[in-house]
Design a protein around this motif. Structure first.
Motif, PDB file in Angstrom:
ATOM      1  N   UNK A  12       0.810  -1.225   0.000  1.00  0.00           N
ATOM      2  CA  UNK A  12       0.000   0.000   0.000  1.00  0.00           C
ATOM      3  C   UNK A  12       0.844   1.277   0.000  1.00  0.00           C
ATOM      4  N   UNK A  13       2.150   1.149   0.068  1.00  0.00           N
ATOM      5  CA  UNK A  13       2.985   2.351   0.180  1.00  0.00           C
ATOM      6  C   UNK A  13       2.787   3.259  -1.035  1.00  0.00           C
ATOM      7  N   UNK A  14       2.525   4.558  -0.824  1.00  0.00           N
ATOM      8  CA  UNK A  14       2.366   5.485  -1.951  1.00  0.00           C
ATOM      9  C   UNK A  14       3.708   6.038  -2.454  1.00  0.00           C
ATOM     10  N   UNK A  15       4.790   5.655  -1.769  1.00  0.00           N
ATOM     11  CA  UNK A  15       6.121   6.159  -2.153  1.00  0.00           C
ATOM     12  C   UNK A  15       7.115   5.012  -2.238  1.00  0.00           C
ATOM     13  N   UNK A  30       7.285   9.372  -5.545  1.00  0.00           N
ATOM     14  CA  UNK A  30       5.925   8.836  -5.513  1.00  0.00           C
ATOM     15  C   UNK A  30       5.842   7.608  -6.414  1.00  0.00           C
ATOM     16  N   UNK A  31       4.973   6.691  -6.048  1.00  0.00           N
ATOM     17  CA  UNK A  31       4.703   5.533  -6.908  1.00  0.00           C
ATOM     18  C   UNK A  31       4.037   6.044  -8.186  1.00  0.00           C
ATOM     19  N   UNK A  54       1.325  15.680  -5.576  1.00  0.00           N
ATOM     20  CA  UNK A  54       0.796  14.381  -6.010  1.00  0.00           C
ATOM     21  C   UNK A  54       0.054  14.524  -7.341  1.00  0.00           C
ATOM     22  N   UNK A  55       0.407  13.671  -8.311  1.00  0.00           N
ATOM     23  CA  UNK A  55      -0.217  13.730  -9.634  1.00  0.00           C
ATOM     24  C   UNK A  55      -1.673  13.308  -9.582  1.00  0.00           C
ATOM     25  N   UNK A  56      -2.466  13.810 -10.546  1.00  0.00           N
ATOM     26  CA  UNK A  56      -3.913  13.555 -10.530  1.00  0.00           C
ATOM     27  C   UNK A  56      -4.230  12.077 -10.740  1.00  0.00           C
TER      28      UNK A  56
END
Length: 301
Positions: free
Chosen positions: A197-200, A217-218, A267-269
């Motif tokens: 679940x890590x977003x990075x 960021x992922x 954070x990208x859309x």
């Protein structure tokens, strides 16, 4: 001396050619013999340290040798030459079979990407080991296998990246487990899901006088969306199988990780969209769990 041997092995590992290869294979055979039959703790420890130096040159054979040795430690009674004033209790605590198995698992962790399909189920099994040292080291191995490493994901100057291939393999593996098996390996499953679940992603690089940690960021890829959705499904199955309120609360805590974005405004859309969809799915699960659950679980939700 040991230092000379270490220097020689490092040099051989960096060299190509038949002579270097023959010398490494001979050393590999000697180490294998030691780990099959020796009982002296320091001799075993030295053999494992030597193997770690060049294991990357023979990752499959090294993995087999270390895995076999970890199995052997279940029956192994280690000895200490000239233990002197050390009591038998101290020998068992600091120089016992669990301590040397931990060293071998450390060597296996180094080889995780070259032996991914072998080590993932091995570490999951070892996460149930009765010896706490072995259990903790196996859980550490699972954490390192599942985390998004920036250098593995994107690649380096020497080697191309593999993207989220390790995480995809983990989801595929977890989906082969039945719900009772997910519960059996509760700690291992939660460890893997937390990283998925890590977003990075992170990675360290060093020069002779600096150490730099990079974070990114992922990226918003289809595979990332599939991995995160799969993680929600696995945790949902684990919640349904959980037997105690405490287990259910732990699963809820881990599901909550899927709703969290990196703490940056940039954070990208597209990745935001993926996290928002995950959040909706998780909140829908929470709404289902809230009806008919213990008060402690409803309170947590």
């Amino acid at each position: 001396s040991d230092l000379l041997k270490i220097k020689t092995l490092k040099s051989l590992a960096e060299r190509k050619g038949e002579a270097a290869e023959a010398a490494l294979l001979e050393e590999l055979s000697k180490i294998n013999d030691v780990l099959k039959s020796e009982t002296d703790y320091h001799v075993l420890e030295e053999a494992i340290e030597f193997l770690k130096i060049f294991a990357y040159r023979h990752p499959k054979d090294s993995c087999e040798i270390l895995s076999r040795f970890v199995s052997r430690t279940d029956e192994l009674q280690t000895t200490i030459e000239d233990s002197g004033s050390i009591t038998s209790d101290e020998v068992a605590k600091y120089f016992g079979s669990a301590s040397i198995a931990k060293e071998a698992i450390e060597g296996l962790i180094q080889l995780r990407y070259q032996n991914f399909d072998t080590l993932l189920p091995l570490f999951v099994d070892l996460s149930l080991h009765e010896q706490e040292k072995i259990k903790k080291k196996a859980i550490e191995g699972l954490k390192q296998m599942s985390e998004f490493n920036i250098h593995v994901f994107r690649g380096t100057e020497k080697q191309g990246g593999v993207g989220p291939a390790p995480q995809t393999k983990i989801i595929e593996y977890l989906k082969t487990l039945s719900s009772p098996e997910l519960l059996k390996y509760f700690d291992a499953v939660l460890t893997l899901c937390k990283e998925l679940f890590s977003p990075t992603m992170q990675g360290g690089s060093s020069t002779y006088d600096t150490f730099t940690i990079s974070t990114a960021d992922i990226p918003p890829m289809d595979q990332i969306s599939t991995i995160r959705t799969g993680t929600i499904e696995i945790l949902g199955a684990l919640f349904n199988e959980a037997e105690t309120a405490n287990q259910k609360i732990q699963v809820i805590n881990h599901l909550s990780n899927g709703t969290r974005a990196p703490g940056r405004a940039t954070l990208g859309s597209e990745i935001r969209q993926i996290i928002e969809q995950n959040t909706i799915d998780i909140l829908n699960l929470f709404a289902r769990y809230a009806s008919g659950s213990d008060f402690s679980i409803v309170q947590k939700i």
